[in-house]
Scaffold this motif. Structure first.
Motif, PDB file in Angstrom:
ATOM      1  N   ASP A  27       0.582  -1.137   0.105  1.00  0.00           N
ATOM      2  CA  ASP A  27       0.313  -0.020  -0.125  1.00  0.00           C
ATOM      3  C   ASP A  27       1.070   1.081  -0.115  1.00  0.00           C
ATOM      4  O   ASP A  27       0.479   2.418  -0.036  1.00  0.00           O
ATOM      5  CB  ASP A  27      -1.500  -0.150   0.959  1.00  0.00           C
ATOM      6  N   GLY A  28       2.228   1.209  -0.220  1.00  0.00           N
ATOM      7  CA  GLY A  28       2.854   2.192  -0.068  1.00  0.00           C
ATOM      8  C   GLY A  28       3.262   2.894   1.379  1.00  0.00           C
ATOM      9  O   GLY A  28       4.722   3.372   1.261  1.00  0.00           O
ATOM     10  N   ARG A  29       2.963   2.052   2.039  1.00  0.00           N
ATOM     11  CA  ARG A  29       3.794   2.548   3.948  1.00  0.00           C
ATOM     12  C   ARG A  29       4.878   2.333   3.978  1.00  0.00           C
ATOM     13  O   ARG A  29       5.730   1.430   3.248  1.00  0.00           O
ATOM     14  CB  ARG A  29       3.064   1.801   4.692  1.00  0.00           C
ATOM     15  N   LEU A  30       5.936   3.182   4.211  1.00  0.00           N
ATOM     16  CA  LEU A  30       7.231   2.783   4.508  1.00  0.00           C
ATOM     17  C   LEU A  30       7.521   2.315   5.996  1.00  0.00           C
ATOM     18  O   LEU A  30       6.930   2.623   7.155  1.00  0.00           O
ATOM     19  CB  LEU A  30       7.848   4.270   4.338  1.00  0.00           C
ATOM     20  N   PHE A  31       7.874   0.980   6.538  1.00  0.00           N
ATOM     21  CA  PHE A  31       8.688   1.121   7.685  1.00  0.00           C
ATOM     22  C   PHE A  31      10.121   0.633   7.752  1.00  0.00           C
ATOM     23  O   PHE A  31      10.807   0.679   6.442  1.00  0.00           O
ATOM     24  CB  PHE A  31       8.359  -0.751   7.860  1.00  0.00           C
ATOM     25  N   TYR A  32      10.538   1.154   8.851  1.00  0.00           N
ATOM     26  CA  TYR A  32      12.514   0.806   9.333  1.00  0.00           C
ATOM     27  C   TYR A  32      12.286  -0.076  10.036  1.00  0.00           C
ATOM     28  O   TYR A  32      11.940   0.004  10.698  1.00  0.00           O
ATOM     29  CB  TYR A  32      12.604   2.369   9.195  1.00  0.00           C
ATOM     30  N   TYR A  33      13.505  -0.770   9.568  1.00  0.00           N
ATOM     31  CA  TYR A  33      13.830  -1.562  10.366  1.00  0.00           C
ATOM     32  C   TYR A  33      15.440  -2.117  10.956  1.00  0.00           C
ATOM     33  O   TYR A  33      15.697  -1.374  10.124  1.00  0.00           O
ATOM     34  CB  TYR A  33      13.551  -3.326   9.809  1.00  0.00           C
ATOM     35  N   LEU A  34      15.667  -1.843  12.035  1.00  0.00           N
ATOM     36  CA  LEU A  34      16.698  -1.886  12.767  1.00  0.00           C
ATOM     37  C   LEU A  34      18.026  -3.141  12.024  1.00  0.00           C
ATOM     38  O   LEU A  34      19.129  -2.477  12.036  1.00  0.00           O
ATOM     39  CB  LEU A  34      17.028  -1.388  14.092  1.00  0.00           C
ATOM     40  N   ASN A  35      17.414  -4.521  12.399  1.00  0.00           N
ATOM     41  CA  ASN A  35      18.156  -5.927  11.904  1.00  0.00           C
ATOM     42  C   ASN A  35      16.893  -6.491  11.195  1.00  0.00           C
ATOM     43  O   ASN A  35      15.808  -6.258  11.692  1.00  0.00           O
ATOM     44  CB  ASN A  35      19.033  -6.037  13.135  1.00  0.00           C
ATOM     45  N   GLN A  36      17.155  -7.865  11.472  1.00  0.00           N
ATOM     46  CA  GLN A  36      16.947  -8.583  10.961  1.00  0.00           C
ATOM     47  C   GLN A  36      15.753  -9.635  11.519  1.00  0.00           C
ATOM     48  O   GLN A  36      14.420  -9.943  11.402  1.00  0.00           O
ATOM     49  CB  GLN A  36      17.449 -10.285  10.073  1.00  0.00           C
ATOM     50  N   LYS A  37      16.576  -8.899  13.027  1.00  0.00           N
ATOM     51  CA  LYS A  37      14.908  -9.980  13.727  1.00  0.00           C
ATOM     52  C   LYS A  37      14.148  -8.973  14.311  1.00  0.00           C
ATOM     53  O   LYS A  37      13.019  -9.521  14.392  1.00  0.00           O
ATOM     54  CB  LYS A  37      15.987 -10.100  15.300  1.00  0.00           C
ATOM     55  N   SER A  38      13.804  -7.332  13.728  1.00  0.00           N
ATOM     56  CA  SER A  38      13.211  -7.107  14.100  1.00  0.00           C
ATOM     57  C   SER A  38      12.227  -7.196  12.971  1.00  0.00           C
ATOM     58  O   SER A  38      10.934  -6.797  13.013  1.00  0.00           O
ATOM     59  CB  SER A  38      13.136  -5.792  14.712  1.00  0.00           C
ATOM     60  N   ARG A  39      12.339  -7.172  11.899  1.00  0.00           N
ATOM     61  CA  ARG A  39      11.933  -7.854  10.240  1.00  0.00           C
ATOM     62  C   ARG A  39      11.240  -8.323  10.670  1.00  0.00           C
ATOM     63  O   ARG A  39      10.285  -8.803  10.186  1.00  0.00           O
ATOM     64  CB  ARG A  39      12.858  -7.344   9.392  1.00  0.00           C
ATOM     65  N   ALA A  40      11.652  -9.606  11.090  1.00  0.00           N
ATOM     66  CA  ALA A  40      11.166 -11.278  11.100  1.00  0.00           C
ATOM     67  C   ALA A  40       9.984 -11.198  12.237  1.00  0.00           C
ATOM     68  O   ALA A  40       8.530 -11.413  11.717  1.00  0.00           O
ATOM     69  CB  ALA A  40      12.307 -12.194  11.642  1.00  0.00           C
ATOM     70  N   PHE A  41      10.349 -10.354  13.529  1.00  0.00           N
ATOM     71  CA  PHE A  41       8.705 -10.640  14.304  1.00  0.00           C
ATOM     72  C   PHE A  41       7.734  -9.315  13.618  1.00  0.00           C
ATOM     73  O   PHE A  41       6.405  -9.828  13.626  1.00  0.00           O
ATOM     74  CB  PHE A  41       9.484  -9.677  15.648  1.00  0.00           C
ATOM     75  N   ALA A  43       7.203  -9.079  10.386  1.00  0.00           N
ATOM     76  CA  ALA A  43       6.706 -10.110   8.791  1.00  0.00           C
ATOM     77  C   ALA A  43       5.659 -11.515   9.945  1.00  0.00           C
ATOM     78  O   ALA A  43       4.713 -11.292   8.959  1.00  0.00           O
ATOM     79  CB  ALA A  43       7.477 -11.096   8.049  1.00  0.00           C
ATOM     80  N   ARG A  44       5.671 -11.541  10.840  1.00  0.00           N
ATOM     81  CA  ARG A  44       5.373 -12.652  11.740  1.00  0.00           C
ATOM     82  C   ARG A  44       3.502 -12.665  12.537  1.00  0.00           C
ATOM     83  O   ARG A  44       3.200 -12.880  13.441  1.00  0.00           O
ATOM     84  CB  ARG A  44       6.298 -13.692  12.394  1.00  0.00           C
ATOM     85  N   LYS A  45       3.529 -10.375  12.472  1.00  0.00           N
ATOM     86  CA  LYS A  45       2.189 -10.308  13.023  1.00  0.00           C
ATOM     87  C   LYS A  45       2.480 -10.053  14.481  1.00  0.00           C
ATOM     88  O   LYS A  45       1.812 -10.107  14.895  1.00  0.00           O
ATOM     89  CB  LYS A  45       1.717 -10.290  12.391  1.00  0.00           C
ATOM     90  N   ILE A  46       3.869 -10.501  15.140  1.00  0.00           N
ATOM     91  CA  ILE A  46       3.495 -10.540  16.298  1.00  0.00           C
ATOM     92  C   ILE A  46       3.697  -8.997  17.170  1.00  0.00           C
ATOM     93  O   ILE A  46       4.693  -7.380  16.708  1.00  0.00           O
ATOM     94  CB  ILE A  46       5.202 -11.122  16.811  1.00  0.00           C
ATOM     95  N   LYS A  47       2.703  -8.280  18.044  1.00  0.00           N
ATOM     96  CA  LYS A  47       3.080  -6.768  18.933  1.00  0.00           C
ATOM     97  C   LYS A  47       4.249  -7.024  18.948  1.00  0.00           C
ATOM     98  O   LYS A  47       4.707  -7.649  19.876  1.00  0.00           O
ATOM     99  CB  LYS A  47       2.084  -6.687  19.990  1.00  0.00           C
ATOM    100  N   SER A  48       4.944  -5.569  19.125  1.00  0.00           N
ATOM    101  CA  SER A  48       5.675  -5.653  19.803  1.00  0.00           C
ATOM    102  C   SER A  48       5.883  -4.940  21.585  1.00  0.00           C
ATOM    103  O   SER A  48       6.837  -5.212  22.279  1.00  0.00           O
ATOM    104  CB  SER A  48       6.605  -3.621  19.232  1.00  0.00           C
ATOM    105  N   GLN A  49       4.945  -4.809  22.245  1.00  0.00           N
ATOM    106  CA  GLN A  49       4.443  -4.808  23.521  1.00  0.00           C
ATOM    107  C   GLN A  49       4.619  -6.110  23.889  1.00  0.00           C
ATOM    108  O   GLN A  49       4.443  -6.493  25.292  1.00  0.00           O
ATOM    109  CB  GLN A  49       2.877  -4.200  23.284  1.00  0.00           C
ATOM    110  N   GLU A  50       4.190  -7.330  23.692  1.00  0.00           N
ATOM    111  CA  GLU A  50       4.627  -8.341  23.797  1.00  0.00           C
ATOM    112  C   GLU A  50       6.319  -9.276  23.839  1.00  0.00           C
ATOM    113  O   GLU A  50       6.482  -9.785  24.670  1.00  0.00           O
ATOM    114  CB  GLU A  50       4.147  -9.496  22.776  1.00  0.00           C
ATOM    115  N   ILE A  51       7.663  -8.236  23.535  1.00  0.00           N
ATOM    116  CA  ILE A  51       8.646  -8.154  23.692  1.00  0.00           C
ATOM    117  C   ILE A  51       9.026  -7.887  24.081  1.00  0.00           C
ATOM    118  O   ILE A  51       8.887  -6.272  24.231  1.00  0.00           O
ATOM    119  CB  ILE A  51       9.245  -8.183  21.931  1.00  0.00           C
ATOM    120  N   GLN A  52       9.993  -8.551  25.527  1.00  0.00           N
ATOM    121  CA  GLN A  52      10.359  -7.105  26.177  1.00  0.00           C
ATOM    122  C   GLN A  52      11.287  -6.428  26.169  1.00  0.00           C
ATOM    123  O   GLN A  52      11.996  -5.993  26.391  1.00  0.00           O
ATOM    124  CB  GLN A  52      11.028  -8.499  28.175  1.00  0.00           C
ATOM    125  N   TRP A  53      12.237  -6.872  25.336  1.00  0.00           N
ATOM    126  CA  TRP A  53      13.020  -5.970  24.346  1.00  0.00           C
ATOM    127  C   TRP A  53      13.396  -4.303  23.873  1.00  0.00           C
ATOM    128  O   TRP A  53      13.790  -3.564  23.699  1.00  0.00           O
ATOM    129  CB  TRP A  53      14.525  -6.288  24.349  1.00  0.00           C
TER     130      TRP A  53
END
Length: 159
Positions: A27-41, A43-53
């Motif tokens: 849809d044209g939205r831009l996403f910036y990811y720090l590393n592959q770990k963030s990008r993978a989470f 992509a798996r549609k996991i909420k960032s509020q559930e990951i402690q770091w």
């Protein structure tokens, strides 16, 4: 010296120049990811509020002090009265201060003036028909004269 940094779309950590990846969705939205770990989470549609770091988890669990207590200063708009075209500001204020009795009296006076004006128009119309009749008679006479001249010319042409 100020370095332009972006925030990771998943972990909300700072991404410095030369690091991270950009991802453009369909849809044209831009996403910036720090590393592959963030990008993978993400992509798996996991909420960032559930990951402690992630910063979102720390904010949710009150590990980070947030500035919610600070009240925002609000500038109140002052009401400014302006004159309307044709009426001055003083006239508007004077009309606001008037009570109902004076308004009714002014309305009655205006109604009387309108009635008087209409009455004068009716009287003038009664006087005008005599003059209008004279004009109409003159027009009829002229029309008859033209018709007679036209008939005379037509008769000459036939002889």
């Amino acid at each position: 010296m100020v370095i332009k940094t972006d925030l990771c779309s998943f972990s909300e950590w700072r991404i410095y120049p030369g690091h991270g990846r950009r991802f453009v969705a369909k849809d044209g939205r831009l996403f910036y990811y720090l590393n592959q770990k963030s990008r993978a989470f993400s992509a798996r549609k996991i909420k960032s509020q559930e990951i402690q770091w992630t910063v979102a988890w720390r904010r949710l669990n009150k590990k980070i002090k947030t500035d919610e207590g600070a009240k925002k200063r609000r500038i109140r708009n002052l009401k400014v009265q302006r004159a309307i075209v044709g009426i001055s500001l003083e006239e508007i204020r004077r009309r606001r201060k008037e009570d109902d009795k004076t308004r009714k009296a002014q309305a009655e006076q205006a109604a009387r003036e309108i009635k008087d004006r209409k009455q004068k128009q009716i009287e003038n119309q009664k006087k005008k028909p005599a003059a209008a009749q004279k004009v109409a008679q003159k027009a009829e006479v002229k029309a008859q004269q033209k018709a007679q001249k036209g008939a005379a010319k037509a008769n000459k042409g036939k002889k």
